[in-house]
Write an enzyme that holds these catalytic residues in place. Structure first.
Site, PDB file in Angstrom:
ATOM      1  N   ASP A  42       0.788  -1.245   0.000  1.00 15.25           N
ATOM      2  CA  ASP A  42       0.000   0.000   0.000  1.00 15.25           C
ATOM      3  C   ASP A  42       0.823   1.300   0.000  1.00 15.25           C
ATOM      4  O   ASP A  42       0.497   2.232   0.752  1.00 15.25           O
ATOM      5  CB  ASP A  42      -0.946   0.000   1.210  1.00 15.25           C
ATOM      6  CG  ASP A  42      -1.976  -1.119   1.176  1.00 15.25           C
ATOM      7  OD1 ASP A  42      -1.954  -1.938   0.237  1.00 15.25           O
ATOM      8  OD2 ASP A  42      -2.811  -1.186   2.104  1.00 15.25           O
ATOM      9  N   LYS A 140      -6.894  -5.134  -3.065  1.00 12.59           N
ATOM     10  CA  LYS A 140      -7.622  -5.725  -1.935  1.00 12.59           C
ATOM     11  C   LYS A 140      -8.547  -4.674  -1.334  1.00 12.59           C
ATOM     12  O   LYS A 140      -8.341  -3.476  -1.527  1.00 12.59           O
ATOM     13  CB  LYS A 140      -6.619  -6.223  -0.883  1.00 12.59           C
ATOM     14  CG  LYS A 140      -5.778  -5.093  -0.320  1.00 12.59           C
ATOM     15  CD  LYS A 140      -4.777  -5.567   0.698  1.00 12.59           C
ATOM     16  CE  LYS A 140      -3.934  -4.434   1.214  1.00 12.59           C
ATOM     17  NZ  LYS A 140      -4.673  -3.390   1.941  1.00 12.59           N
ATOM     18  N   CYS A 185      -2.037  -2.763   7.597  1.00 14.48           N
ATOM     19  CA  CYS A 185      -1.894  -3.680   6.467  1.00 14.48           C
ATOM     20  C   CYS A 185      -0.594  -4.474   6.487  1.00 14.48           C
ATOM     21  O   CYS A 185      -0.572  -5.635   6.078  1.00 14.48           O
ATOM     22  CB  CYS A 185      -2.094  -2.916   5.171  1.00 14.48           C
ATOM     23  SG  CYS A 185      -3.814  -2.346   5.029  1.00 14.48           S
TER      24      CYS A 185
HETATM   25  C1  VGL Z   1      -4.563   0.717   5.745  1.00 13.90           C
HETATM   26  C2  VGL Z   1      -6.100   1.613   7.158  1.00 13.90           C
HETATM   27  C3  VGL Z   1      -7.088   1.486   6.197  1.00 13.90           C
HETATM   28  C4  VGL Z   1      -3.137   0.304   5.522  1.00 13.90           C
HETATM   29  C5  VGL Z   1      -5.526   0.567   4.769  1.00 13.90           C
HETATM   30  O1  VGL Z   1      -2.692   0.247   4.358  1.00 13.90           O
HETATM   31  O2  VGL Z   1      -2.456   0.029   6.536  1.00 13.90           O
HETATM   32  N1  VGL Z   1      -4.857   1.234   6.935  1.00 13.90           N
HETATM   33  N2  VGL Z   1      -6.772   0.962   5.021  1.00 13.90           N
END
Ligand code: VGL
Ligand code: ZN
Length: 238
Positions: A42, A140, A185
């Site tokens: 991410d 995802k 994540c």
């Molecule tokens: C994430 C919160 C919401 C992350 C993704 O990538 O850690 N955190 N969505």
């Protein structure tokens, strides 16, 4: 019997090692082989400074990840990829604010600002990532009613993303995790990698955390308990 010069040399080596406890010697470094995969989690505009769910110093992971990626033949990246009105957004629940926690059918859910909406600039991977050999970009969190911090299993604890089977099919057994955010994540992906039987490392200085309500300390404790290895980018052989 050691002579005076040998004793001095031993003392000196011990002193140097003692001065630099965090530094692995070349022989102790982790060699990246063809069964190793770097999982870059991410690294998207929404999580970088200026983004809607900016992780503090999130941009600092990019040069570290670019550097270590040079040691890997195999790299997989993930992209948080939510629908408009996703269940994890505070804006989807009347009267709720970001970082509040609610109960959903599958368990507790932290509510977030709107982020990583499919097809938006915020959901794009950082343009500063430089990993041309990356072989898979896995999206995802695209089911509207289920979040997915983990790259392996959605937050309902049962819907698979297919990643474990993909890695197995490609003969990849050692997973090195980097990216954002350490306590969500990254941690959930590392814990699921362990559950699926992979040897799992988290590269601490190639990650940054959100740290809401003690989440960062808890994530490291959970990972430690599960047998996830906590390493630094300097532990990896170049
Ligand atoms: C994430 C919160 C919401 C992350 C993704 O990538 O850690 N955190 N969505
Ligand atoms: Zn998300």
């Amino acid at each position: 019997m050691l002579n005076r010069r040998q004793i001095l040399a031993t003392l000196k080596a011990t002193a140097i090692a003692g001065l630099m406890p965090g530094m692995a010697r070349a022989a102790d470094k982790i060699a990246i082989d063809n069964e190793s995969v770097l999982l870059v989690i991410d690294v998207q505009n929404c999580f970088l400074p200026g983004g809607s769910l900016a992780v503090k110093d999130g941009d600092q992971v990019v040069p570290v990840i670019n550097r270590i990626a040079k040691s890997f033949v195999n790299v997989v990246m993930t992209q948080d990829w939510h629908t408009v009105g996703h269940v994890s957004f505070a804006s989807s629940h009347s009267g709720k604010k970001p970082f509040e926690v609610i109960d959903l059918s599958y368990g507790k859910q932290v509510l977030w600002p709107d982020h990583c909406v499919q097809g938006t600039e915020g959901a794009a991977l950082s343009k500063d990532l430089n990993i041309p050999q990356a072989e898979l970009i896995l999206r995802k969190g695209f089911h509207k009613d289920v979040d997915s911090y983990s790259a392996f299993t959605e937050a309902d604890g049962k819907t698979s993303t297919g990643l474990a089977k993909y890695l197995e099919a490609r003969g990849l057994r050692r997973v090195f995790v980097a990216g954002l955010a350490t306590d969500f994540c990254v941690a959930w992906s590392a814990l699921d990698a362990r559950k699926a039987g992979f040897e799992t490392y988290v590269i601490e200085d190639a990650c940054r955390g959100i740290d809401t309500q003690g989440s960062l300390a808890k994530a490291w404790a959970d990972m430690d308990k599960a047998g996830v290895k906590r390493i630094q980018s300097s532990d990896i052989a170049a």
